[in-house]
Design an enzyme around this catalytic site. Structure first.
Site, PDB file in Angstrom:
ATOM      1  CE  LYS A  74      13.881  46.303   3.577  1.00  0.00           C
ATOM      2  NZ  LYS A  74      14.571  47.125   3.971  1.00  0.00           N
ATOM      3  CG  ASP A 124       1.347  23.792  -2.393  1.00  0.00           C
ATOM      4  OD1 ASP A 124       2.200  23.515  -2.368  1.00  0.00           O
ATOM      5  OD2 ASP A 124       0.654  23.387  -1.442  1.00  0.00           O
ATOM      6  CE  LYS A 171      14.543  41.867   2.531  1.00  0.00           C
ATOM      7  NZ  LYS A 171      16.213  42.147   2.033  1.00  0.00           N
ATOM      8  CG  HIS A 221      15.198  44.997   8.353  1.00  0.00           C
ATOM      9  ND1 HIS A 221      15.005  44.677   7.781  1.00  0.00           N
ATOM     10  CD2 HIS A 221      16.711  46.100   7.581  1.00  0.00           C
ATOM     11  CE1 HIS A 221      15.683  44.241   6.614  1.00  0.00           C
ATOM     12  NE2 HIS A 221      16.646  44.875   6.289  1.00  0.00           N
ATOM     13  CG  HIS A 237      18.266  43.879  -1.236  1.00  0.00           C
ATOM     14  ND1 HIS A 237      16.785  44.744  -0.375  1.00  0.00           N
ATOM     15  CD2 HIS A 237      19.097  43.662   0.671  1.00  0.00           C
ATOM     16  CE1 HIS A 237      17.217  45.175   1.101  1.00  0.00           C
ATOM     17  NE2 HIS A 237      18.106  44.880   1.000  1.00  0.00           N
TER      18      HIS A 237
END
EC number: 2.7.8.-
Length: 496
Positions: free
Chosen positions: A416, A232, A227, A414, A225
């Site tokens: 968190k 670089d 992201k 959405h 889950h």
């Protein structure tokens, strides 16, 4: 005679089902609440319950957990030993206000997840998907050495193709491109979507599994889950946005998509990079992809980079904190609980799924009854019906106990996030629910900065203008059928 035979057969089925249900649930160590929830499902839904368990209830195998822990231990032990003395001597936080809260939380996260406190980070905050992805694609287009991407959802839609095209162009320039995605979260996306990228020299793989995982190991839990993007080694992204059209407001069902994401430059990107490397190498144990060599020279370089930033008083102190079913320390959940329990003025929380474990639930109520201004914001619409009804149940329970719960009306919320006091905040992938606490692989940034916390607080207060405060009258006026669904879904909360 026929009725007697039918009666005996039914009793045999019921007894056999009950015995099998007890054996299935108790053969693995689980929370008591989870155990009873599964017993209820398996007992009262014969056959169907076991099919549901096959996809949702099965735990990770011991060899998978061992592989994940092995990668973590091999990389992080030296980092933890180095920083324990630094945090305890206060050398990393001596110039910050609210020092005791900072020390308590930072040491908690170091002990539970070996989360290194990094210094000198510059942070840009995004709440709009179009702005975030425009900047991300621009950064990918300017990459010179490597792009590492890790997302729960990498959809093969318009936005997904835009990001993929940027990755393909980067690979064409000779940039090292690696993509890690969750097969369940990226429904409709498979290895064919990344074939041209791989022909150009990039690599892509589904977390901990091959492309046939849904057939060889049907499991709907234990998702990647997280992201994360690292470009670089100097630019990092962490937060709630996934890659897909709905995240830029192009899905009519949800409308405007309200999320929160951070773009980070500074030493925290080294820890994001290490998190990605561990996840990538763990997955490589079951695929034919190329492992990333985390050798002594690389680790020494990261030590030197962290040391370089330690003396900087400017920038955002930040810990990159991970949690998942491979580690029973549940670092992010404990971090949330630490923020709530130490709050003295306010705690503002945004979460799409409000299904807190008992420890978090009690911490919220105790804080509210002590006079702390506890506010929680949830969406006005469901994206998962059962989960949303359980969210409504807990919203009512918290409202009855002094917590202010708001329903965000301008699209789908959405984000968190958690912000408290003058300088403590968390932004990441983990929701306030059982799944994020124990079933999914999550990553959050915990920060200690007055300006960033103030910015997040101001965003929350701006969102309040497009939200409705849920009251006891609001819940009292709901239909009996809706209340029944809420109570039923609450019983399933530990397995949702």
């Amino acid at each position: 005679m026929f009725l007697l035979l039918l009666s005996h057969s039914l009793w045999i089925i019921i007894i056999s089902n009950t015995i099998l249900a007890i054996w299935t649930v108790f053969r693995d160590r689980r929370d008591i609440a989870v155990t009873w929830a599964w017993l209820m499902v398996l007992t009262f839904l014969p056959i169907i319950g076991f099919i549901f368990y096959l996809f949702v209830g099965r735990k990770l195998s011991k060899d998978q957990i061992f592989n994940i822990r092995h990668e973590q231990k091999a990389v992080m032990d030296d980092f933890k030993v180095q920083q324990q003395n630094l945090i305890r001597s206060r050398s990393l936080l001596t110039k910050r206000k609210n020092l005791e809260r900072d020390l308590l939380l930072s040491n908690l996260l170091l002990e539970t997840d070996e989360a290194i406190l990094t210094q000198g980070n510059q942070v840009q905050l995004y709440t709009d998907g179009n702005e975030k992805f425009d900047q991300l694609i621009q950064d990918i287009n300017q990459a010179t050495t490597q792009v590492h991407i890790e997302y729960y959802t990498f959809s093969s839609d318009h936005l997904g193709r835009r990001v993929l095209h940027a990755l393909e162009e980067a690979a064409r320039r000779g940039v090292e491109v690696r993509v890690l995605y969750d097969l369940g979260g990226s429904r409709g996306t498979n290895y064919r979507f990344f074939q041209y990228l791989e022909r150009l020299g990039g690599e892509a793989q589904a977390f901990i599994s091959s492309s046939k995982a849904l057939f060889s190991s049907p499991r709907l839990n234990y998702h990647l889950h997280r992201k994360l993007v690292i470009i670089d080694g100097n630019i990092g992204y962490i937060g709630g946005f996934n890659i897909g059209d709905q995240y830029v407001g192009e899905d009519p069902k949800f409308g405007y998509w309200r999320d929160t994401h951070l773009r980070v430059t500074g030493s925290a990107t080294a820890m994001m990079q290490i998190r990605f490397m561990m996840d990538w190498n763990t997955t490589c144990r079951r695929t034919k992809k190329t492992r990333i060599d985390i050798d002594a020279d690389y680790m020494r370089t990261q030590f030197e980079r962290l040391a370089e930033y330690e003396s900087r008083s400017q920038g955002v102190p930040m810990q990159i904190v991970s949690s998942g079913p491979d580690n029973e320390n549940y670092a992010i959940r404990r971090g949330y609980q630490g923020i709530i329990s130490q709050a003295r003025q306010y705690v503002y929380i945004q979460t799409p799924y409000l299904i807190p474990e008992d420890s978090i639930l009690e911490s919220l109520i105790v804080a509210a009854k002590e006079g702390v201004d506890v506010r929680i914001m949830i969406p006005c619409m469901p994206d998962h019906p059962f989960v949303y009804r359980a969210t409504e149940y807990f919203a009512k329970y918290l409202t009855d106990n002094g917590v202010k719960v708001y329903k965000y009306n301008h699209g789908f919320l959405h984000a968190k996030t958690m912000v408290s006091g003058n300088n403590i905040a968390s932004v990441g992938s983990a929701n306030l629910d059982y799944r994020s606490a124990k079933l999914n692989f999550e990553v959050n940034a915990f920060t200690y900065d007055h300006q960033l916390a103030g910015h997040l607080k101001a965003i929350f207060e701006a969102d309040l203008k497009q939200s409705t405060l849920l009251t006891t009258d609001y819940f009292a006026n709901q239909s009996r059928w809706l209340k029944l669904k809420q109570y039923f879904c609450r019983l399933l909360a530990p397995i949702l």
